[in-house]
Design an enzyme around this catalytic site. Structure first.
Site, PDB file in Angstrom:
ATOM      1  N   LYS A 266       0.852  -1.199   0.000  1.00  0.00           N
ATOM      2  CA  LYS A 266       0.000   0.000   0.000  1.00  0.00           C
ATOM      3  C   LYS A 266       0.888   1.250   0.000  1.00  0.00           C
ATOM      4  O   LYS A 266       1.689   1.450   0.903  1.00  0.00           O
ATOM      5  CB  LYS A 266      -0.896  -0.006   1.252  1.00  0.00           C
ATOM      6  CG  LYS A 266      -1.731   1.268   1.450  1.00  0.00           C
ATOM      7  CD  LYS A 266      -2.616   1.159   2.706  1.00  0.00           C
ATOM      8  CE  LYS A 266      -3.376   2.472   2.976  1.00  0.00           C
ATOM      9  NZ  LYS A 266      -4.158   2.426   4.238  1.00  0.00           N
ATOM     10  N   ASP A 271      -2.955   9.992   4.190  1.00  0.00           N
ATOM     11  CA  ASP A 271      -4.327   9.554   4.459  1.00  0.00           C
ATOM     12  C   ASP A 271      -5.020  10.515   5.410  1.00  0.00           C
ATOM     13  O   ASP A 271      -4.877  10.427   6.628  1.00  0.00           O
ATOM     14  CB  ASP A 271      -4.307   8.139   5.063  1.00  0.00           C
ATOM     15  CG  ASP A 271      -5.719   7.580   5.240  1.00  0.00           C
ATOM     16  OD1 ASP A 271      -6.670   8.207   4.728  1.00  0.00           O
ATOM     17  OD2 ASP A 271      -5.862   6.514   5.872  1.00  0.00           O
ATOM     18  N   LYS A 278     -10.385  12.209   9.109  1.00  0.00           N
ATOM     19  CA  LYS A 278      -9.808  11.792  10.392  1.00  0.00           C
ATOM     20  C   LYS A 278      -9.743  12.985  11.344  1.00  0.00           C
ATOM     21  O   LYS A 278      -9.658  14.125  10.887  1.00  0.00           O
ATOM     22  CB  LYS A 278      -8.382  11.283  10.175  1.00  0.00           C
ATOM     23  CG  LYS A 278      -8.278   9.917   9.532  1.00  0.00           C
ATOM     24  CD  LYS A 278      -6.828   9.480   9.438  1.00  0.00           C
ATOM     25  CE  LYS A 278      -6.676   8.145   8.736  1.00  0.00           C
ATOM     26  NZ  LYS A 278      -7.292   7.019   9.459  1.00  0.00           N
ATOM     27  N   ASP A 348     -12.551   6.423   4.677  1.00  0.00           N
ATOM     28  CA  ASP A 348     -11.246   6.236   5.321  1.00  0.00           C
ATOM     29  C   ASP A 348     -10.744   4.787   5.189  1.00  0.00           C
ATOM     30  O   ASP A 348      -9.593   4.499   5.484  1.00  0.00           O
ATOM     31  CB  ASP A 348     -11.352   6.645   6.801  1.00  0.00           C
ATOM     32  CG  ASP A 348      -9.996   6.907   7.429  1.00  0.00           C
ATOM     33  OD1 ASP A 348      -8.991   6.943   6.685  1.00  0.00           O
ATOM     34  OD2 ASP A 348      -9.940   7.072   8.664  1.00  0.00           O
ATOM     35  N   GLU A 350      -9.720   3.242   2.696  1.00  0.00           N
ATOM     36  CA  GLU A 350      -9.301   3.388   1.299  1.00  0.00           C
ATOM     37  C   GLU A 350      -8.226   2.391   0.898  1.00  0.00           C
ATOM     38  O   GLU A 350      -8.110   2.049  -0.275  1.00  0.00           O
ATOM     39  CB  GLU A 350      -8.793   4.817   1.062  1.00  0.00           C
ATOM     40  CG  GLU A 350      -7.337   5.087   1.439  1.00  0.00           C
ATOM     41  CD  GLU A 350      -7.034   4.900   2.929  1.00  0.00           C
ATOM     42  OE1 GLU A 350      -7.977   5.031   3.730  1.00  0.00           O
ATOM     43  OE2 GLU A 350      -5.879   4.616   3.266  1.00  0.00           O
ATOM     44  N   ARG A 352      -7.902  -0.774   1.327  1.00  0.00           N
ATOM     45  CA  ARG A 352      -8.416  -1.996   0.720  1.00  0.00           C
ATOM     46  C   ARG A 352      -8.921  -1.745  -0.693  1.00  0.00           C
ATOM     47  O   ARG A 352      -8.963  -2.653  -1.516  1.00  0.00           O
ATOM     48  CB  ARG A 352      -9.491  -2.616   1.624  1.00  0.00           C
ATOM     49  CG  ARG A 352     -10.663  -1.721   1.889  1.00  0.00           C
ATOM     50  CD  ARG A 352     -11.447  -2.143   3.119  1.00  0.00           C
ATOM     51  NE  ARG A 352     -10.826  -1.708   4.374  1.00  0.00           N
ATOM     52  CZ  ARG A 352     -11.286  -1.987   5.581  1.00  0.00           C
ATOM     53  NH1 ARG A 352     -12.385  -2.715   5.720  1.00  0.00           N
ATOM     54  NH2 ARG A 352     -10.666  -1.558   6.663  1.00  0.00           N
TER      55      ARG A 352
HETATM   56  N1  BES Z   1      -4.231   4.079   7.146  1.00  0.00           N
HETATM   57  C1  BES Z   1      -5.326   3.792   7.979  1.00  0.00           C
HETATM   58  C2  BES Z   1      -4.996   2.762   9.067  1.00  0.00           C
HETATM   59  C3  BES Z   1      -4.037   3.198  10.140  1.00  0.00           C
HETATM   60  C4  BES Z   1      -4.510   3.761  11.307  1.00  0.00           C
HETATM   61  C5  BES Z   1      -2.696   2.991   9.988  1.00  0.00           C
HETATM   62  C6  BES Z   1      -3.639   4.127  12.299  1.00  0.00           C
HETATM   63  C7  BES Z   1      -1.832   3.374  10.990  1.00  0.00           C
HETATM   64  C8  BES Z   1      -2.303   3.920  12.152  1.00  0.00           C
HETATM   65  C9  BES Z   1      -6.471   3.230   7.153  1.00  0.00           C
HETATM   66  O1  BES Z   1      -6.596   3.744   5.892  1.00  0.00           O
HETATM   67  C10 BES Z   1      -7.715   3.582   7.892  1.00  0.00           C
HETATM   68  O2  BES Z   1      -8.000   4.729   7.995  1.00  0.00           O
HETATM   69  N2  BES Z   1      -8.408   2.565   8.388  1.00  0.00           N
HETATM   70  C11 BES Z   1      -9.593   2.779   9.150  1.00  0.00           C
HETATM   71  C12 BES Z   1     -10.566   1.709   8.767  1.00  0.00           C
HETATM   72  C13 BES Z   1     -11.944   1.932   9.308  1.00  0.00           C
HETATM   73  C14 BES Z   1     -12.570   3.133   8.642  1.00  0.00           C
HETATM   74  C15 BES Z   1     -12.761   0.718   9.069  1.00  0.00           C
HETATM   75  C16 BES Z   1      -9.238   2.701  10.627  1.00  0.00           C
HETATM   76  O3  BES Z   1      -8.392   1.871  11.005  1.00  0.00           O
HETATM   77  O4  BES Z   1      -9.774   3.485  11.401  1.00  0.00           O
HETATM   78 ZN    ZN Z   2      -4.918   4.481   5.041  1.00  0.00          ZN
HETATM   79 MN    MN Z   3      -7.788   5.518   5.875  1.00  0.00          MN
END
Ligand code: BES
Ligand code: ZN
Ligand code: MN
Length: 497
Positions: A266, A271, A278, A348, A350, A352
């Site tokens: 990835k 992000d 966020k 968020d 994204e 996947r």
């Molecule tokens: N890049 C983030 C995941 C992440 C969070 C990596 C904290 C490192 C530290 C990913 O894109 C994301 O935002 N995932 C969400 C998924 C949720 C919306 C189901 C998450 O983990 O909150």
């Molecule tokens: Zn992300």
């Molecule tokens: Mn995200």
């Protein structure tokens, strides 16, 4: 950074500092005994004073050594007098080297490759010395006016008897390739998102391709992805002014028709969450959302440098995830490259969306195995913290091979279940699936989503959200899982030989 192997008698080795091990109960390692004899019992005197008990990781710096070409001696505790575990060996090593960052030491010689470590040979120990040294010396200066680094360390020598020369050389070569791969990965992740954009990652890949004959690079632009039908991937970059890139690294080290190992990383260079924005605190750290991609670059560099006899494809979908008038909206429905439709319940989630189209794209390489690595879920941090990366997959043999490589490289994994029952959580009323599964088991439902695009090959997914980055005082990239993946590739190469 410079490395050497030192075969001359210990007391003749000119250096700024020599690292030797001592055990509890005032027991000396072989090298400590030699130095003790050539310094009229200096080391036993220090031990007798009780300034160091020999517990693992304790250190004492002897700052002047009378009548010696060795300027200093660092004693490092190894624990009880018995073979060390691999972890304890790395702990002692790392505490020794890190304690030498402040003094005016440039050239250090390490006499720890002789130490007995459970189930580890001299090659492994030499390799760890290089990796730990390089990790300790790394310092980000790219965007600082003061380029002066905190440590003066420049060079490390490893002591070896003539009979062990070959294994130490092999360890040094591997250690160097892996350490440089880690360093490359860390730098990319540490760079801010206004420098390290998808286009920047693509340029880095092209430059890497210039360095190795067996490595060729190609970049798919958004128009190419449009033609292919990568609706999921493209939906993420729509909200950003930076154009998405799909970077392909093609390493041909094996027979022409041998099936490649495909690594997908990835490469989300920032992000913000998109419309499902966020919260502000800590958002700066989301520049590390490209660590999977950076680790693919670092691993391919290491593999090419080791000249591994196998074919490896690296795929890096690179994009930003920002809110904008054209960004994905909650409720939007996308058609992925596979033809399956996806309802975006949270913009968020994204990562996947990038990965699912890249997984489908990987099919055209007729892969032996596909391994994806991604900072995919905050839930992985909640479940496992920052010690192991999360591992999920559809093939036990592949997962076990990865777990074993994680043990050897001290870059560990913990497997989570990918049971059918979890798949229900992705049900959508309007599309083939939703892109999120709700509050529960976030790491697993993310992998469930990916698994639907990985049905036609052996596949494993590494969630590196907790392990790719350190927060707090020592905020910065770790370079994981480059050591793990390099080890997996080394093990695979050994099987083929
Ligand atoms: N890049 C983030 C995941 C992440 C969070 C990596 C904290 C490192 C530290 C990913 O894109 C994301 O935002 N995932 C969400 C998924 C949720 C919306 C189901 C998450 O983990 O909150
Ligand atoms: Zn992300
Ligand atoms: Mn995200």
């Amino acid at each position: 950074m410079d490395y050497s192997i030192e075969t001359a008698p210990l007391e003749k080795l000119q250096c700024d500092c020599m690292i030797v091990g001592v055990y509890q109960n005032q027991q000396l390692s072989a090298s400590a005994t030699l130095l003790n004899n050539s310094t009229q019992g200096l080391i036993s005197k220090v031990l007798a004073r009780g300034d160091i008990s020999g517990k693992n990781g304790e250190t004492v710096l002897l700052n002047t050594i009378p009548d010696s070409v060795i300027e200093r001696i660092l004693l490092v505790g190894l624990g009880e007098y018995k073979p060390l575990t691999g972890k304890d060996y790395i702990k002692a090593l790392s505490s020794a080297i890190n304690s030498l960052k402040k003094p005016q030491i440039k050239f250090v010689i390490c006499a720890l490759a002789e130490v007995n470590v459970e189930a580890c040979d001299r090659q492994w120990k030499s390799r760890q010395i290089i990796e730990v040294f390089s990790d300790a010396v790394y310092q980000y200066t790219q965007t600082k006016s003061d380029k002066e680094t905190e440590s003066k360390l420049e060079k490390i020598g490893i002591t070896a008897p003539e009979t062990e020369l070959a294994s130490v050389q092999a360890g040094l070569a591997q250690g160097r390739a892996i350490a440089e791969g880690v360093c490359f990965t860390k730098l990319l992740a540490d760079l801010p998102a206004n420098i390290c954009t998808p286009a920047y990652l693509a340029r880095q890949a092209l430059e890497l391709g210039e360095k190795f004959d067996k490595l060729s690079i190609s970049i798919l632009e958004e128009s190419d992805m449009e033609t292919l039908g990568m609706g999921a991937l493209l939906s993420v970059s729509r909200g950003s002014r930076q154009h998405a890139k799909l970077i392909t690294l093609d390493y041909q080290g094996g027979e022409k028709n041998s099936k490649p190992i495909v690594l997908i990383g990835k490469g989300l260079t920032f992000d913000a969450g998109g419309i499902s924005l966020k919260p502000a605190p800590g958002m700066d750290e989301m520049k590390y959302d490209m660590c999977g991609g950076a680790a693919v670059l670092g691993t391919l560099q290491a593999a090419a440098q080791m000249n591994l006899p196998m074919n490896i494809i690296g795929l890096i979908p690179a994009s930003e995830n920002l809110p904008d008038g054209d960004a994905n909206k909650p409720g939007d429905i996308l058609t992925s490259l596979s033809g399956k439709t996806i309802e975006v319940l949270n913009t968020d989630a994204e990562g996947r969306l990038l990965l699912c189209d890249t997984l489908t794209y990987a099919e055209r390489y007729n892969p032996d195995v596909v391994i994806d690595l991604a900072t995919l879920t905050g839930a992985c941090l909640v479940a496992l913290g920052r010690i192991p990366s999360g591992l999920l997959g559809n093939d036990d043999e592949l997962c076990n091979d990865l777990l074993a490589a994680g043990e050897t490289s001290n870059d560990s994994l913990w497997r989570l279940p990918l049971w059918e029952e979890y798949q229900e959580l992705l049900k959508s009323n309007f599309a083939d699936m939703a892109n999120v599964g709700g509050k529960d088991a976030g790491t697993i439902t993310a992998a469930c989503f990916l698994s639907r695009f990985a049905e036609n090959f052996r596949w494993a997914h590494l969630d590196i959200a907790g392990t790719a980055w350190r927060t707090g005082q020592t905020k910065g990239a770790t370079g994981r899982p480059v050591p793990l993946l390099s080890q997996y590739l080394i093990n695979r190469a050994a099987l083929q030989a």
